[in-house]
Design an enzyme around this catalytic site. Structure first.
Site, short mmCIF file in Angstrom:
data_model
loop_
_atom_site.label_atom_id
_atom_site.label_comp_id
_atom_site.label_asym_id
_atom_site.label_seq_id
_atom_site.Cartn_x
_atom_site.Cartn_y
_atom_site.Cartn_z
N LYS A 139 0.85 -1.20 0.00
CA LYS A 139 0.00 0.00 0.00
C LYS A 139 0.88 1.24 0.00
O LYS A 139 2.10 1.16 0.13
CB LYS A 139 -0.92 -0.02 1.21
CG LYS A 139 -1.96 -1.12 1.15
CD LYS A 139 -2.99 -0.89 2.22
CE LYS A 139 -3.91 -2.10 2.37
NZ LYS A 139 -4.71 -2.00 3.58
N HIS A 142 2.17 6.81 3.25
CA HIS A 142 1.68 8.19 3.25
C HIS A 142 2.42 9.06 4.26
O HIS A 142 3.28 8.58 5.01
CB HIS A 142 0.16 8.23 3.47
CG HIS A 142 -0.29 7.44 4.65
ND1 HIS A 142 -0.08 7.87 5.94
CD2 HIS A 142 -0.95 6.26 4.73
CE1 HIS A 142 -0.60 6.98 6.77
NE2 HIS A 142 -1.13 5.98 6.07
N HIS A 145 2.95 7.91 7.73
CA HIS A 145 4.02 6.96 8.02
C HIS A 145 5.36 7.69 8.18
O HIS A 145 6.18 7.32 9.01
CB HIS A 145 4.13 5.90 6.91
CG HIS A 145 2.94 4.99 6.85
ND1 HIS A 145 2.18 4.84 5.72
CD2 HIS A 145 2.38 4.19 7.79
CE1 HIS A 145 1.20 3.97 5.97
NE2 HIS A 145 1.30 3.57 7.21
N1 ARG Z 1 0.11 -0.33 9.72
C1 ARG Z 1 -0.74 0.60 10.41
C2 ARG Z 1 -1.18 1.70 9.46
O1 ARG Z 1 -0.54 1.96 8.49
C3 ARG Z 1 -0.11 1.24 11.61
C4 ARG Z 1 0.24 0.29 12.71
C5 ARG Z 1 0.28 0.94 14.05
N2 ARG Z 1 0.62 0.07 15.10
C6 ARG Z 1 -0.16 -0.82 15.69
N3 ARG Z 1 0.35 -1.57 16.63
N4 ARG Z 1 -1.43 -0.88 15.40
O2 ARG Z 1 -2.18 2.34 9.72
#
Ligand code: ARG
Length: 579
Positions: A139, A142, A145
């Protein structure tokens, strides 16, 4: 150092109020430098003494202030004690200030400056797990991140500087229906060659293609569901394709993180907790915490009244787990594996509710350590675009920052002949990104602005780097002025005093950032330091001054440079020596 002065003022207060002097240490703070003022002053707000029960909380504050000020006596360290509005001011001896503040920069311990401050003595030290960046495979990467990456890195650096054992974790979005789609569509839209050449780009392209196809093609949808089912059942062919996607993605990311100056101790991900998530569901079941909703999903009732007015879904009706279910399993697993004392999650504010639910369910399961888990939320970035359009990959942002910075550097005649201008432009460009991001409260949204963030003048990362490079070159050119002992009476000008008085605040600022995990205290401190250094460059030449003056000034610049370097590193910036 700052501690010396705090200690001696605290001793005075302790004697006058018959308390242990320790209770005053954290209540005292160095007054920020203003243009006109050059008297080194610490202040003590009377309300702090009231709220800690040292002075009665009823009664006229001003009267109390004046009474206390009256009771305290000046000496060779504190030259003047006066009552201001609700605060007592302690003016310290200037020469002593200079002497104590330049002392630590005479030896080899420059990088420890401020870190062993007494202010941190009550700070809990232990193992801190910081989870940040956490992009999703295939994905888009963005702006959120990017923010998570640099903010998490800052928090980890800060905690580490203050003596914590820090575990840096990246929790990849490496599970879910996107793999069903990728797995099902790769045969049709994918190309092994392209996957090798530009993995992130290619996986994203395939993902977009398959999604488009699945919109109108039921067979594709079914194939995706089927592939994901195979994954969930650990069927080897599916798993091996998934593994390949994951591995090349991690390799690629590691490369980009390196450019950013960021690293991780652990690359974890949602996939690791797939099976454990089912165990958590059973646990919830056995504790009587699981309810079945009307739609056939399994939920945990989080409403205070127990009337299902607020629920959290942990299992779909087809028995598959969700994001939160995997997070529950991941948290429990991390606690067992790393025995952390605290855990910090860094994501944008839209996930605040998710983490609140996560912590609440962990507590309901009897995991009292969930109270030591924290979500650090941040606001949205608007308009992060590159010349070629919307940002899809982190690398694009870094490339653009580098290209723009290189362009700017080439415009200025003063830019020295650099060995590797690309590398310098990269580091300076990244610091510009970081400072733009860290200047305000993390929770605020902001508008991404290439022009503004890259300005050489103004409060930017470029300005920090420029000041650092200029200091390095001054120190290099005047190496001969390095001396073991310098005469403090040669640094009594307004400009030097201001710098030293400003440095008095360094440990306070770190302490503030450690408490609320906001980088802006440190950023603003460093920017202000750079402004003071710019004045000093103009007014306090080293070259051409008599030897003892040159030596004293050299030490002042060296101290300023050390603190700037240390502070920049905590922010996650790699200081450049030339630009
Ligand atoms: N991969 C998730 C996203 O892009 C963020 C993860 C955050 N950490 C967690 N332990 N939920 O939205």
């Amino acid at each position: 150092m700052a501690c010396f002065f705090r200690r001696s003022i605290a001793a005075k207060l302790g004697r006058a109020l018959q308390q242990s002097e320790d209770v005053f240490i954290n209540a005292l703070s160095a007054v920020p430098v203003f243009k006109k003022q050059s008297s080194p002053v610490f202040k003590l707000p009377i309300t702090v003494l009231q709220s800690s029960g040292i002075l009665p909380s009823t009664g006229d504050i001003q009267q109390q202030t004046e009474n206390l000020a009256h009771q305290l006596h000046q000496d060779s360290v504190v030259e003047e004690i006066s009552a201001g509005p609700g605060v007592i001011n302690f003016k310290i001896n200037r020469k002593l200030l200079v002497q104590k503040m330049v002392e630590p920069f005479g030896g080899e311990e420059d990088d420890k400056f401020g870190l062993n401050s007494e202010l941190f003595k009550d700070l809990k030290r232990g193992t801190t797990l910081v989870e940040y960046s956490s992009p999703n495979i295939a994905k888009k990467f963005h702006a959120g991140h990017l923010r998570s990456t640099i903010i998490g890195n800052f928090i980890a650096n800060l905690k580490q500087s203050l003596g914590n054992n820090v575990i840096r974790m990246n929790y990849l979005g490496d599970w879910g229906m996107q793999f069903g789609l990728l797995g099902a569509g790769f045969g049709q839209f994918g190309c092994k060659e392209k996957l090798k050449q530009n993995p992130l780009q290619h996986l994203f392209e395939v993902y977009v293609e398959v999604n488009r196809e699945a919109e109108h093609n039921e067979d594709m949808k079914e194939a995706a569901r089927d592939f994901f089912r195979q994954l969930e059942h650990h069927e080897s062919e599916a798993v091996s394709l998934w593994k390949q996607f994951r591995e090349i993605t991690v390799d690629e990311y590691q490369h980009v993180y390196k450019r950013l100056g960021v690293h991780f101790d652990v690359y974890s991900g949602e996939s690791f907790h797939q099976d454990q998530a089912q165990t958590v569901v059973q646990l919830l079941q056995s504790r009587g915490l699981l309810k079945t909703s009307e739609r056939g999903t399994s939920v945990v009732d989080l409403s205070p009244a127990g009337d299902m007015s607020s629920v959290c879904t942990v299992l779909r009706s087809d028995g598959t787990t969700l994001y939160i279910t995997r997070d529950l399993a991941a948290a429990i697993d991390r606690k067992e594996r790393f025995q952390f004392d605290e855990m910090i999650y860094v994501t944008d504010k839209s996930q605040a509710n998710h983490f609140q639910q996560l912590f609440q369910i962990l507590l309901a399961l009897g995991h009292s350590w969930a109270d030591r888990c924290q979500h650090v939320p941040f606001g949205l970035v608007r308009g992060m675009k590159t010349r070629s359009g919307e940002v899809v990959f982190l690398e694009d942002v870094l490339d653009e920052a580098r290209a723009r910075m290189l362009h700017n550097m080439r415009q200025t005649k003063t830019t020295k002949e650099l060995e590797n201008p690309e590398d310098t432009a990269e580091k300076v460009g990244i610091s510009a990104l970081i400072i733009q991001d860290f200047k305000g409260p993390l929770l605020s949204d902001y508008k991404f602005d290439w022009e503004r963030m890259l300005q050489a003048q103004g409060d930017t990362g470029v300005f920090l780097q420029y000041t650092h490079a200029r200091l390095c070159s001054l120190l290099e050119r005047n190496e001969g002025a390095q001396a073991d002992v310098v005469d403090p009476s040669l640094l009594l000008e307004h400009t030097s005093l201001n710098i030293l008085q400003h440095l008095l605040r360094y440990d306070e600022v770190l302490c503030q950032s450690a408490q609320d995990l906001q980088p802006r205290h440190l950023v603003n401190f460093l920017l202000k330091l750079c402004h003071l250094i710019a004045l000093a460059h103009r007014e306090l030449p080293v070259k051409g001054s008599s030897q003892d003056v040159a030596q004293a000034r050299f030490r002042l610049f060296r101290g300023a440079c050390s603190v700037l370097t240390n502070g920049m590193k905590i922010l996650g910036i790699t200081p450049v020596d030339k630009m």
